[in-house]
Design a protein around this motif. Structure first.
Motif: not given
Length: 55
Positions: A1-11
């Motif tokens: 599930m790619p939406q759980l990866n905070p890398s692209p959108w957290l910053m």
């Protein structure tokens, strides 16, 4: 599930909220309001009842 990866959108999310919380309040508070509130008069105004023509 790619939406759980905070890398692209957290910053991006944190940067956006830092901009909102740091820059925008100073811009909003420096806004000059053209119509300053004035206190209402303390005296009671005399009103007359309206006579309805069909009553």
């Amino acid at each position: 599930m790619p939406q759980l990866n905070p890398s692209p959108w957290l910053m991006l999310f944190l940067t956006t909220w830092l901009i909102f919380l740091y820059f925008l309040p100073s811009k909003i508070m420096n806004h000059a309001f053209p119509n300053l509130p004035s206190p209402k008069p303390t005296q009671n105004q005399k009103t007359t009842p309206f006579n309805w023509p069909w009553h």
